[in-house]
Design a protein around this motif. Structure first.
Motif, PDB file in Angstrom:
ATOM      1  N   PHE A 117      -6.172  -4.097  18.171  1.00 57.15           N
ATOM      2  CA  PHE A 117      -5.755  -3.034  17.260  1.00 57.15           C
ATOM      3  C   PHE A 117      -6.678  -2.988  16.048  1.00 57.15           C
ATOM      4  CE2 PHE A 117      -1.355  -1.769  18.583  1.00 57.15           C
ATOM      5  CZ  PHE A 117      -1.478  -0.439  18.266  1.00 57.15           C
ATOM      6  N   ARG A 118      -7.053  -4.162  15.584  1.00 56.71           N
ATOM      7  CA  ARG A 118      -7.901  -4.256  14.386  1.00 56.71           C
ATOM      8  C   ARG A 118      -9.194  -3.475  14.572  1.00 56.71           C
ATOM      9  NH1 ARG A 118      -7.977  -9.967  13.734  1.00 56.71           N
ATOM     10  NH2 ARG A 118      -5.884  -9.683  12.870  1.00 56.71           N
ATOM     11  N   ALA A 119      -9.734  -3.525  15.778  1.00 59.25           N
ATOM     12  CA  ALA A 119     -11.001  -2.845  16.045  1.00 59.25           C
ATOM     13  C   ALA A 119     -10.876  -1.324  15.959  1.00 59.25           C
ATOM     14  CB  ALA A 119     -11.520  -3.251  17.427  1.00 59.25           C
ATOM     15  N   GLN A 186      -4.311  -3.605   6.159  1.00 63.36           N
ATOM     16  CA  GLN A 186      -5.098  -2.601   6.867  1.00 63.36           C
ATOM     17  C   GLN A 186      -5.817  -3.215   8.057  1.00 63.36           C
ATOM     18  OE1 GLN A 186      -8.562  -1.746   7.341  1.00 63.36           O
ATOM     19  NE2 GLN A 186      -7.972   0.221   8.244  1.00 63.36           N
ATOM     20  N   GLN A 187      -6.228  -4.452   7.931  1.00 61.39           N
ATOM     21  CA  GLN A 187      -6.913  -5.156   9.008  1.00 61.39           C
ATOM     22  C   GLN A 187      -5.968  -6.007   9.858  1.00 61.39           C
ATOM     23  OE1 GLN A 187     -10.357  -5.285  10.132  1.00 61.39           O
ATOM     24  NE2 GLN A 187     -10.087  -3.295   9.141  1.00 61.39           N
ATOM     25  N   LEU A 188      -4.664  -5.875   9.602  1.00 65.28           N
ATOM     26  CA  LEU A 188      -3.630  -6.612  10.342  1.00 65.28           C
ATOM     27  C   LEU A 188      -3.781  -8.128  10.234  1.00 65.28           C
ATOM     28  CD1 LEU A 188      -4.214  -3.865  12.480  1.00 65.28           C
ATOM     29  CD2 LEU A 188      -1.969  -4.724  13.079  1.00 65.28           C
ATOM     30  N   ASP A 236       4.581 -11.169   7.378  1.00 61.35           N
ATOM     31  CA  ASP A 236       4.176 -12.004   6.242  1.00 61.35           C
ATOM     32  C   ASP A 236       4.821 -11.529   4.948  1.00 61.35           C
ATOM     33  OD1 ASP A 236       1.993 -13.701   7.566  1.00 61.35           O
ATOM     34  OD2 ASP A 236       1.384 -11.658   8.086  1.00 61.35           O
ATOM     35  N   VAL A 237       5.076 -10.234   4.865  1.00 56.65           N
ATOM     36  CA  VAL A 237       5.703  -9.668   3.672  1.00 56.65           C
ATOM     37  C   VAL A 237       6.700  -8.601   4.106  1.00 56.65           C
ATOM     38  CG1 VAL A 237       3.853  -7.960   3.357  1.00 56.65           C
ATOM     39  CG2 VAL A 237       5.296  -8.614   1.411  1.00 56.65           C
TER      40      VAL A 237
END
Length: 452
Positions: A117-119, A186-188, A236-237
């Protein structure tokens, strides 16, 4: 003379069309001289008919493409946006489709897709800065549709991360909060969640939150529970919305998973969106620093700004879910044969398919205009609510018809439509039920609020 020439020309064309290997086999069973004598006696019309018959033999009729975009809405996109749409579609079909049924059945999340997904670089697609793409709301909707077209659970995961969680920080956070969280999200590298709904409070969140926040110096003490919180088990948040005991207003807090007093339990036995990891969050004297309070979230109107922004994407998700069901059903009816021919050739089946396509096309044109209004800054709560009501209601009808034309196979995961049937029920309810969204529209058109 011209008639003779025409007949000779047609005979020549007929001669060219003959497969002589097949002719050799045929000569063993048929008196070819008699056949050729019969051909020679044919008039021009008969010869033309024979040529057409021979030309059509062995050639398979070309079927129309399976495409739920019947009015070619994608043609309205810029070349760059169209390329991104196709990139997301390829990702979903190549990376998600092969594994989605397995994970849906296990009710687990495929963590291996996060790196992939990050890509794509599409999180926070509408935001400016912080590594975000800064594209249009229309493109955000198109992405939501493409994801839900393959799997609504993955679309929901992405919507929580990119829309609700990042959107809360982007719209209501301080500059320091944006700088800390948005680039990582944004970059997961960090996963977010959005905690508004409670065990006993769903539609009544505007005035009935039971989760409380009490300030003690530079620390806030949160107590209460949140339910149905997507991504909660591994986030994480988490954006937690709580009622300030000091002024009775709703405020937002960025609760980190390591904060003292924070606990989450995975919800089990769901019939829909089974890949989404929904959690029951319990806050027991959970301590949150003032620096982690969303600095521009001071009442429920601020919360509503986030919901208005993301509700349009939910309508697009409904379109994607419906489109996936329609396209899978159409493909099935072409392959499935009964009484010696594909069931797609039967009138009753075609009637269902056309009803599905009619609703789908109406939904697509509605959400396209909705996103145009959002990009123009003209979107109001009632606009988003009307789309949410109509699209989720029509989606239920479409997935039901898709399951119907597939008969018993419609309830098997391997044919994909069963997932859409189940997941449509969740989309129908979250981010505002049909009834609540209807009342928002009703208030706008009558001037009278029917809310209790």
């Amino acid at each position: 003379m011209s008639g003779t020439f025409s007949k000779l020309r047609n005979a020549y064309q007929l001669f060219k069309s003959i497969d002589f290997k097949q002719l050799a086999k045929l000569s063993e069973k048929v008196d070819l001289p008699k056949v050729m004598q019969s051909v020679a006696q044919m008039d021009e019309n008969q010869l033309n008919g024979l040529m057409k018959m021979l030309g059509s033999r062995g050639s398979k009729k070309k079927e129309p493409p399976i495409d739920g975009d019947f009015y070619n809405i994608s043609e309205r996109l810029s070349p760059e946006d169209r390329a991104l749409q196709l990139k997301v579609r390829e990702f979903m079909e190549k990376e998600i489709q092969p594994l989605v049924n397995e994970y849906w059945l296990k009710a687990e999340f495929p963590f291996e897709i996060i790196e992939k997904f990050r890509a794509l670089n599409i999180c926070g697609v509408t935001y400016d800065g912080y590594g975000c793409p800064n594209r249009s709301y229309l493109m955000e909707g198109i992405i939501a549709m493409e994801m839900a077209r393959v799997d609504a659970s993955i679309a929901t995961f992405f919507g929580v991360q990119s829309g609700l969680a990042m959107g809360s920080i982007y719209m209501l956070g301080s500059e320091a909060q944006k700088a800390e969280w948005l680039p990582k999200m944004q970059q997961l590298h960090c996963i977010g969640a959005f905690g508004l709904t409670e065990p006993e409070v769903g539609s009544g969140t505007a005035g009935g939150l039971t989760t409380t926040a009490k300030r003690e110096g530079d620390t806030w003490i949160l107590n209460g529970q949140k339910k149905w919180i997507g991504n909660a088990t591994f986030a994480d948040v988490i954006v937690i919305w709580a009622r300030d005991l000091g002024d009775n207003q709703v405020k937002g807090f960025l609760v980190r998973k390591e904060n003292p007093g924070f606990a989450v339990e995975k919800m089990h036995d769901k019939m829909a969106l089974r890949i989404v990891q929904n959690g029951l969050i319990t806050l027991t004297d959970c301590r949150v620093e003032e620096a982690d309070r969303l600095q521009h979230a001071n009442n429920f109107k601020d919360t509503s700004r986030v919901l208005r922004m993301t509700r349009a994407s939910v309508a697009w998700e409904a379109v994607g879910c419906a489109r996936g069901a329609y396209e899978n059903a159409l493909a099935y009816t072409r392959k499935r044969k009964q009484f010696g021919k594909p069931i797609a050739s039967f009138q009753l089946i075609q009637g269902h398919l056309v009803e599905m396509l009619s609703n789908l096309t109406a939904m697509q044109t509605m959400v396209f205009r909705l996103s145009e209004m959002q990009d123009q800054g003209a979107l109001k709560d009632e606009h988003a609510s009307l789309a949410k009501v109509f699209c989720t209601l029509r989606t239920r009808d479409i997935v039901g018809r898709a399951r119907e034309v597939m008969g018993g196979n419609g309830i098997l995961l391997e044919y994909n439509v069963a997932r859409f049937v189940a997941d449509a029920e969740a989309i129908y309810s979250y981010e505002g039920t049909k009834e609540i969204n209807s009342l928002i529209v009703g208030r706008a058109i009558t001037g009278s609020s029917a809310f209790v």
